[in-house]
Structure formats: structure tokens, C-alpha cells
Design an enzyme around this catalytic site. Structure first.
Site, PDB file in Angstrom:
ATOM      1  N   TYR A 109      80.772 -59.064 -25.860  1.00 48.08           N
ATOM      2  CA  TYR A 109      80.556 -58.111 -26.628  1.00 48.08           C
ATOM      3  C   TYR A 109      79.239 -59.043 -26.943  1.00 48.08           C
ATOM      4  CZ  TYR A 109      76.475 -54.504 -25.841  1.00 48.08           C
ATOM      5  OH  TYR A 109      74.587 -54.475 -25.653  1.00 48.08           O
ATOM      6  N   ARG A 114      70.966 -61.197 -25.428  1.00 47.52           N
ATOM      7  CA  ARG A 114      71.950 -59.732 -25.003  1.00 47.52           C
ATOM      8  C   ARG A 114      70.577 -58.656 -24.678  1.00 47.52           C
ATOM      9  NH1 ARG A 114      75.914 -57.071 -28.949  1.00 47.52           N
ATOM     10  NH2 ARG A 114      74.367 -55.872 -30.411  1.00 47.52           N
ATOM     11  N   ASP A 115      71.342 -58.159 -23.748  1.00 50.86           N
ATOM     12  CA  ASP A 115      69.912 -56.814 -23.668  1.00 50.86           C
ATOM     13  C   ASP A 115      68.806 -57.087 -23.521  1.00 50.86           C
ATOM     14  OD1 ASP A 115      72.960 -55.289 -22.800  1.00 50.86           O
ATOM     15  OD2 ASP A 115      72.322 -54.287 -24.791  1.00 50.86           O
ATOM     16  N   SER A 121      70.533 -52.241 -29.062  1.00 52.38           N
ATOM     17  CA  SER A 121      71.542 -53.187 -28.936  1.00 52.38           C
ATOM     18  C   SER A 121      71.172 -54.347 -28.515  1.00 52.38           C
ATOM     19  CB  SER A 121      72.239 -52.652 -27.565  1.00 52.38           C
ATOM     20  OG  SER A 121      71.452 -52.588 -26.244  1.00 52.38           O
ATOM     21  N   ASP A 162      76.506 -54.665 -19.189  1.00 53.51           N
ATOM     22  CA  ASP A 162      75.505 -54.930 -18.917  1.00 53.51           C
ATOM     23  C   ASP A 162      74.528 -55.861 -18.915  1.00 53.51           C
ATOM     24  OD1 ASP A 162      74.696 -52.098 -19.087  1.00 53.51           O
ATOM     25  OD2 ASP A 162      74.611 -50.972 -21.113  1.00 53.51           O
ATOM     26  N   ASP A 335      74.359 -44.817 -28.933  1.00 47.65           N
ATOM     27  CA  ASP A 335      74.001 -45.316 -28.305  1.00 47.65           C
ATOM     28  C   ASP A 335      72.046 -46.098 -28.821  1.00 47.65           C
ATOM     29  OD1 ASP A 335      75.297 -44.817 -26.078  1.00 47.65           O
ATOM     30  OD2 ASP A 335      74.507 -43.013 -25.199  1.00 47.65           O
TER      31      ASP A 335
END
Length: 425
Positions: A109, A114-115, A121, A162, A335
Site C-alpha cells: 500500500y 495514493r488515495d 491516508s 482502494d 481511519d
């Protein structure tokens, strides 16, 4: 979005590359236990002690059961954390020496951007700062080398949670520009992680996010880019999410979906994949499951409350498409600074949340569930600092404005995230 998987075959048929196939014909989890991560057990010790301090033996015992018996995946979410693979290999070999037969779960990850560089995140790599090359050379290559060198162990690897979901629903120019390079990055990871002891599961979000076939074109593109000589075992779903594995009473917000729970998501998607000769196997995260009424819509994803620890690891899934129910997201890691009140930044330990998960835990997480063997005893509750007092476990809070707990660390150093929160890293 269409509530059918009938058109998936057409999406997967685009291009001339041969589709990926399953590397192994058998379930890699069969006859094995999921690796119990001692570092997660250390984090949970704070939770256990909190219950004991209130005289709550029942919930303290449930936490101890998770510490000793429940396997979880290890997240390798930046280049520095590649060192945690070495620790997991060492600890898994120790488990083998005690007669156990673990499969080590890892999460790859660290995609650049990312995201969509979401605040909760976002990762360490940026596409406009040589991120894709660094991802390949500094992250994926050493990741693969470590697993291939440990040929005495079996690994299950979840690929980029994700990512496909964000490729579908990310509408900003930033997200759109990241899609192609990120697909190249995941395909490269698949190519590099080809070994008989490595079982790859490409993440396909969850039934509430991608439960309709016309959302899955990025998956087809990744599989084609990986090439016909690459192999995966299957797919992961519900990673870090809260959907139930199976329910007879779907909440109202699932109306019209072919995937009101994750088992039906695996069935619907698996049937369409089978028609194209593609892998149909899933692992499904049940580390945390929302309680009835906790959510008003599927889009609620951050520290959902109330929730509980879900079904622990099992291969008795009652679904031919599902290899195993697993815990990918270790319950208790936040989270993000959202959802339940008091939540810290993403990845930081959120002990009041861990306590809630234990209180609402699945019935298989039994208070006093059998006598643990001496070799799997719970970790020492604390370490003593040179100047006296107890030190915080790795990942636990160790400082911040108003903090009255320990300010030293059993492992690592106490690093400030902001004026309110410091963590042992």
C-alpha cells in the site's frame, strides 16, 4: 450504475493480452493459520489494561483472545515499513518452530498519489516527484525480494487497497491524471511478486463502492498490463470497511444493489469472472463490522460507530468463491481524524475505539476462549523506563497537550504528529 455484472465480460475482453489466471488451484489458507502479529498484540495491551483497570474481566479476556489467537495482516504503507516484513518473517518462523503453520498476510500500500492524496491516508510518493520510479525500485522490488528469499513461508498479499475504487470514483483532474501511472504501478507489483510461496489478491474495494459491473474497467486494464505470464490468486474486498459478510436483513441504503453484503459481492463478481476464465477467489476483511443502524449510507467509512470485531479468520465461508474471512485492517488503528469523536490521525492507535470493538465483538471471540500455550502468552503489559514508570507500546500515544500517560516508548521513539498527539514510531 447498473445493478448487473453481465457486461463485465465485455470490459475484460478489451485489448489483446491474455487474461490473468490463478497461480495455484488450491486455497492457500487451507490447513494454515493466519499469522498472529505480535506488534498488534502489543498495541492491544493498552486496551486490555484499560478494561482491567475498571474491573471488566470479561472484555479484558476478549482482548486477550484477540492478542493470542486472531491473525491480522501487516500493513507496509511506506518504504521505511519494509523493515516490518523482516520482523513478520522472523516471528512467523518462530511460530513454525512451535509447530504452527502460519500464512503471513501483508498489505502492499504505497502507490504514488495514493488515495488521490486524500488528507487522511495520502502516502509518501508523488508522481510529479519521480514517485512511480521510486515505487518500483525502492518499494516494490525490495518487497518482492524479501518474500522470495523467505521461500520457507507462505504469503498472502493484498495489492493496493482502494486504488481501483478511487480510479472509478475519483473525479478531480488530480485523480484522473493518476489513473494510468497507478495502473502501471500495480501491474508492475503483480509482475514482481511471482513466486510459488506468494498468493496475490488484487483489491476490488467493496460491494457498496464497486458493486456494479460498469465500475470495474480499471481492473481489466491492470490485468492486461500485467501480461499473460503473470498470475494472481484472486481479489480482496471490504478492506478497512464495515460491511457484513452475510446478512438476511440488508439496511435500506443497499436497496437496488446486487451486493448488499460481501459474500454476495464475491458471488456476483465471481460468476462473471468465471465466464472469462479469470480467477474467482476472494478474501474478505471482517476485522470491523458496523452494528445495525450505525450508518445511514454506504459512504460512511471513517471510524464508524458503533462497530465490533468481526468473524475471526476462517476458511469455513459457505461460499465457493471465498478462500477465507480474514482481518486485513487491524481494529484499533484509526481511519483518520473523523467519524467517532476523539479519533486521531490515520494509522494512530485509537484505544477508545478498540474498546468499543471488543465490547461488540463477534461471538467467536470468546472471553477466556481456551488456555493459551506458554509460547503464545500475551505480551508484557509494559516496559520500565530507565527513570521509572511504564513505557507506551509501539504505535501507542506517548505525548501531546493534556496527555497524562507514559511519554517513553518500549520500541522506537516518541514522535509528535501535532501539539495534541505524539506516537511511538
Amino acid at each position: 450504475m447498473r445493478a448487473t455484472f453481465a457486461i463485465l465480460a465485455g470490459l475484460l475482453a478489451t485489448g489483446s493480452a491474455s487474461p490473468l489466471e490463478a497461480r495455484q488451484s488450491g486455497n492457500p489458507f487451507a490447513g494454515r493459520s493466519l499469522f498472529v502479529n505480535p506488534k498488534y498484540s502489543e498495541s492491544l495491551e493498552r486496551t486490555r489494561q484499560a478494561f482491567l483497570s475498571r474491573g471488566d474481566q470479561t472484555n479484558a479476556a476478549k482482548v486477550q483472545y484477540v492478542q493470542q489467537k486472531v491473525g491480522t495482516f501487516v500493513w507496509i504503507s511506506n518504504i521505511l515499513l519494509l523493515r516490518d516484513i523482516d520482523d513478520a518473517i522472523r516471528d512467523a518462523r518462530a511460530a513454525k518452530s512451535r509447530g504452527e503453520n502460519p500464512i503471513v498476510g501483508l498489505v502492499l500500500y504505497n502507490l504514488p498519489d495514493r488515495d488521490c492524496s486524500a488528507g487522511h491516508s495520502s502516502g509518501e510518493l508523488s508522481l510529479n516527484q519521480n514517485g512511480l520510479n521510486r515505487y518500483r525500485t525502492e518499494y516494490v522490488q525490495p518487497f518482492a525480494q524479501k518474500l522470495k528469499a523467505a521461500s520457507d513461508l507462505q504469503f498472502a498479499v493484498v495489492l493496493e487497497p482502494d486504488a481501483i475504487g478511487n480510479m472509478v470514483t475519483g473525479t478531480t483532474a488530480f485523480c484522473r491524471n493518476a489513473r494510468g501511472p497507478q495502473q502501471d504501478g500495480i501491474a508492475y507489483a503483480i509482475q514482481q511478486l511471482q513466486a510459488s510461496n506468494i498468493h496475490l489478491y488484487l483489491d476490488v474495494a467493496n460491494g457498496g463502492w464497486l458493486g456494479w459491473a460498469d465500475n470495474l474497467k480499471p481492473m481489466a486494464t491492470i490485468l492486461q498490463k500485467a501480461g499473460s505470464n503473470a498470475r494472481i490468486r484472486g481479489y480482496s474486498s471490504n478492506v478497512s470497511n464495515y460491511n457484513p459478510y452475510s446478512t438476511n436483513n440488508p439496511p435500506p441504503y443497499t436497496a437496488g444493489s446486487p451486493s448488499p453484503d460481501e459474500s454476495r459481492y464475491a458471488t456476483s463478481l465471481g460468476n462473471a469472472l468465471r465466464e472469462r476464465g479469470l480467477p474467482t477467489s476472494f478474501i474478505i476483511d471482517q476485522g470491523r463490522v458496523a452494528l445495525d443502524g450505525a450508518r445511514k449510507e454506504w459512504g460512511e467509512w471513517c471510524n464508524v460507530s458503533p462497530a465490533g470485531f468481526g468473524q475471526p479468520f476462517t476458511t469455513n465461508t459457505n461460499n465457493a468463491n471465498v478462500d477465507a474471512i480474514v482481518w486485513v485492517k487491524p481494529g484499533g488503528e484509526s481511519d483518520g481524524a473523523c467519524g467517532m469523536s476523539g479519533a486521531p490521525q490515520a494509522g494512530a492507535w485509537f484505544d477508545s475505539y478498540a474498546q468499543m470493538l471488543a465490547q461488540n465483538a463477534h461471538s467467536d471471540i470468546r472471553a477466556g476462549g481456551g488456555s493459551p500455550s506458554p509460547t503464545s502468552a500475551a505480551p508484557s503489559p509494559s516496559a520500565t523506563a530507565p527513570g521509572g514508570g511504564n513505557c507506551a507500546a509501539r504505535w501507542a500515544q506517548c505525548g501531546g497537550q493534556g496527555w497524562s500517560g507514559p511519554t517513553c516508548c518500549q520500541q522506537g521513539t516518541c514522535q509528535a504528529s501535532n501539539q495534541w498527539y505524539s506516537q511511538c514510531l
